[in-house]
Scaffold this motif. Structure first.
Motif, PDB file in Angstrom:
ATOM      1  N   ILE A  53       0.839  -1.213   0.000  1.00  0.00           N
ATOM      2  CA  ILE A  53       0.000   0.000   0.000  1.00  0.00           C
ATOM      3  C   ILE A  53       0.867   1.253   0.000  1.00  0.00           C
ATOM      4  O   ILE A  53       0.610   2.199  -0.761  1.00  0.00           O
ATOM      5  N   LEU A  54       1.894   1.276   0.821  1.00  0.00           N
ATOM      6  CA  LEU A  54       2.742   2.469   0.883  1.00  0.00           C
ATOM      7  C   LEU A  54       3.470   2.715  -0.436  1.00  0.00           C
ATOM      8  O   LEU A  54       3.601   3.867  -0.872  1.00  0.00           O
ATOM      9  N   ARG A  68      -9.934   1.174  -6.737  1.00  0.00           N
ATOM     10  CA  ARG A  68      -8.726   1.049  -7.546  1.00  0.00           C
ATOM     11  C   ARG A  68      -7.589   0.418  -6.753  1.00  0.00           C
ATOM     12  O   ARG A  68      -6.822  -0.399  -7.280  1.00  0.00           O
ATOM     13  N   LEU A  69      -7.485   0.784  -5.477  1.00  0.00           N
ATOM     14  CA  LEU A  69      -6.454   0.188  -4.641  1.00  0.00           C
ATOM     15  C   LEU A  69      -6.680  -1.315  -4.514  1.00  0.00           C
ATOM     16  O   LEU A  69      -5.718  -2.103  -4.537  1.00  0.00           O
ATOM     17  N   ALA A  70      -7.937  -1.714  -4.422  1.00  0.00           N
ATOM     18  CA  ALA A  70      -8.256  -3.140  -4.341  1.00  0.00           C
ATOM     19  C   ALA A  70      -7.787  -3.870  -5.597  1.00  0.00           C
ATOM     20  O   ALA A  70      -7.218  -4.962  -5.527  1.00  0.00           O
ATOM     21  N   ASP A 114     -12.675  -6.458  -1.213  1.00  0.00           N
ATOM     22  CA  ASP A 114     -13.833  -5.621  -0.919  1.00  0.00           C
ATOM     23  C   ASP A 114     -13.385  -4.381  -0.160  1.00  0.00           C
ATOM     24  O   ASP A 114     -12.308  -4.343   0.447  1.00  0.00           O
ATOM     25  N   ALA A 115     -14.219  -3.369  -0.202  1.00  0.00           N
ATOM     26  CA  ALA A 115     -13.885  -2.077   0.402  1.00  0.00           C
ATOM     27  C   ALA A 115     -13.665  -2.201   1.906  1.00  0.00           C
ATOM     28  O   ALA A 115     -12.848  -1.478   2.482  1.00  0.00           O
ATOM     29  N   ALA A 155       0.982  -8.782  -5.487  1.00  0.00           N
ATOM     30  CA  ALA A 155       0.048  -7.748  -5.939  1.00  0.00           C
ATOM     31  C   ALA A 155       0.353  -7.385  -7.394  1.00  0.00           C
ATOM     32  O   ALA A 155       1.511  -7.135  -7.741  1.00  0.00           O
ATOM     33  N   PRO A 156      -0.639  -7.344  -8.278  1.00  0.00           N
ATOM     34  CA  PRO A 156      -0.385  -7.079  -9.700  1.00  0.00           C
ATOM     35  C   PRO A 156       0.346  -5.764  -9.941  1.00  0.00           C
ATOM     36  O   PRO A 156       1.269  -5.706 -10.759  1.00  0.00           O
TER      37      PRO A 156
END
Length: 427
Positions: A266-267, A281-283, A292-293, A356-357
């Protein structure tokens, strides 16, 4: 089964039955399939199986740690060191007059501190239950601190349930301790003595001590977070080491925090998107199947507890102030055309364990850009450094260039051998 049944019926004392089963199991007269039918707790039986599989000697105690670092160095750098006064106040003070010992272990099973009743300490030392020894389950077999760490759960081991016979006169209770911010396992607190230390009351006491320690560490972490900073926070995400978040206080001391893989993902993504990204979008960036949110909000909430609530804004998610990172150092050096500086700042791939893609794409972009820049310089020194990296070991073109361009026979021969190995792998 007759042998196992005989062991289970031997004597009226359940402890004698367990001891008999242990002797038969260690001797190979019964195997793991019999342990479900004899009076041995499943958690103990499974630990016996692991102990036997890893070759633990049932007639030895703990193992000596390799002298890579001194005990003083291990103690000084360990996260539980600041909480030692809490443990001494709640456990050691009373243990000193109760015939028991208190042990604080690192997450790998190393005993960092062993204190308590002097007579009990001398007896414990006879089985190497002493500071600096390795009491992990893989080295010492079934025991409360080692098995509690292996399972990451509180545990009591009664006498004959120990895998090592030399430990069977003792009973023990251990509770793991976690970093209150990241949840990382830090070690365990153990109380070792006679049968009285494997009671529900003792478990409650050790559990309460572990909670007090975690609360103490949380307070220290909060104090560090609110301390004024003199430099930007720094994110370390390159190479095989665990990702870290480091801040520097007004006193000039660095305060590093180990990050989970997801928090590091995430960072990195937020640092690459200063304009901010939505939860949806972050998901997508973090998982091909989307998250999910609710999961995203929970992860960001936990991240804020690690780096400070004032670091990340919502709607969209974004960093409220710039941060430094080793990945940014490499990119900045490449933009300046300083390939040597870029190589100096590059110990390895970006978050190599991340799936993570969006991180995978950034990892490929950074690695490819650096490789292309190294080849473009025509510098054999930089090329050698690139080929020494894990991702350079399979770079056939790079090894071919080294083979064709190296001035010395030895280096050409090394490159030729490496190429032959690559060709063999490819078939």
């Amino acid at each position: 089964m007759a042998v196992a049944d005989q062991a289970a019926r031997r004597g009226d004392d359940p402890r004698s039955a367990v001891r008999a089963v242990h002797d038969l199991f260690v001797a190979g007269q019964i195997d793991a399939s019999h342990l479900d039918t004899v009076p041995v707790r499943r958690v103990v039986a499974e630990s016996w199986q692991r102990s036997l599989a890893t070759g633990v000697d049932p007639d030895r105690g703990g193992a000596e740690q390799p002298a890579t670092r001194t005990l003083d160095e291990l103690r000084a750098s360990h996260p539980l060191a600041p909480a030692l006064p809490v443990i001494r106040r709640l456990l050691v003070r009373d243990a000193s007059e109760a015939g028991v010992v208190v042990a604080v272990t690192a997450a790998d099973g190393t005993l960092l501190w062993v204190e308590g009743d002097p007579h009990a300490l001398r007896r414990a030392e006879a089985m190497n239950f002493a500071a600096g020894a390795d009491w992990s389950e893989r080295r010492a077999g079934t025991n409360a601190p080692g098995t509690a760490l292996a399972l990451d759960r509180e545990l009591q081991i009664h006498g004959s349930e120990h895998f090592s016979r030399i430990v069977q006169p003792w009973s023990c209770t251990a509770v793991p301790v976690h970093d209150p911010v990241t949840g990382v396992l830090l070690g365990a607190i153990d109380l070792t003595g006679g049968a009285e230390v494997a009671t529900a009351q003792t478990l409650a006491l050790v559990r309460a001590t572990a909670v007090a320690v975690e609360n103490h560490l949380a307070l220290l972490a909060l104090t560090r977070q609110v301390a004024p900073l003199t430099t930007r926070p720094r994110l370390t995400v390159l190479g095989a080491d665990r990702p870290r978040w480091t801040v520097t206080g007004a006193d000039g001391r660095s305060h590093p925090s180990t990050l989970t893989g997801r928090h590091a993902d995430i960072l990195v993504l937020l640092s690459r998107h200063p304009e901010g990204v939505s939860a949806d979008r972050l998901a997508m960036m973090l998982n091909d199947n989307d998250l999910d949110a609710v999961t995203i909000r929970a992860e960001v909430s936990r991240l804020r507890r690690v780096i400070g609530a004032d670091r990340v804004a919502s709607r969209p998610y974004r960093l409220l102030a710039p941060i430094d990172s080793d990945a940014a150092d490499v990119l900045d050096a490449l933009r300046r055309g300083d390939v040597a500086a870029a190589m100096n700042a590059y110990p390895g791939e970006l978050l190599p364990q991340s799936v993570a893609p969006a991180i995978a794409r950034l990892r490929t972009e950074l690695s490819t850009s650096l490789r292309a820049s190294v080849l473009a310089t025509g510098s054999l020194a930089l090329l050698r450094r690139w080929l020494d990296l894990p991702e350079g070991r399979d770079d056939r073109e790079g090894w071919r260039i080294l083979h064709d361009s190296a001035p010395g026979y030895s280096e050409r021969a090394t490159a030729r051998g490496h190429l032959a190995g690559l060709d063999l792998d490819i078939g």
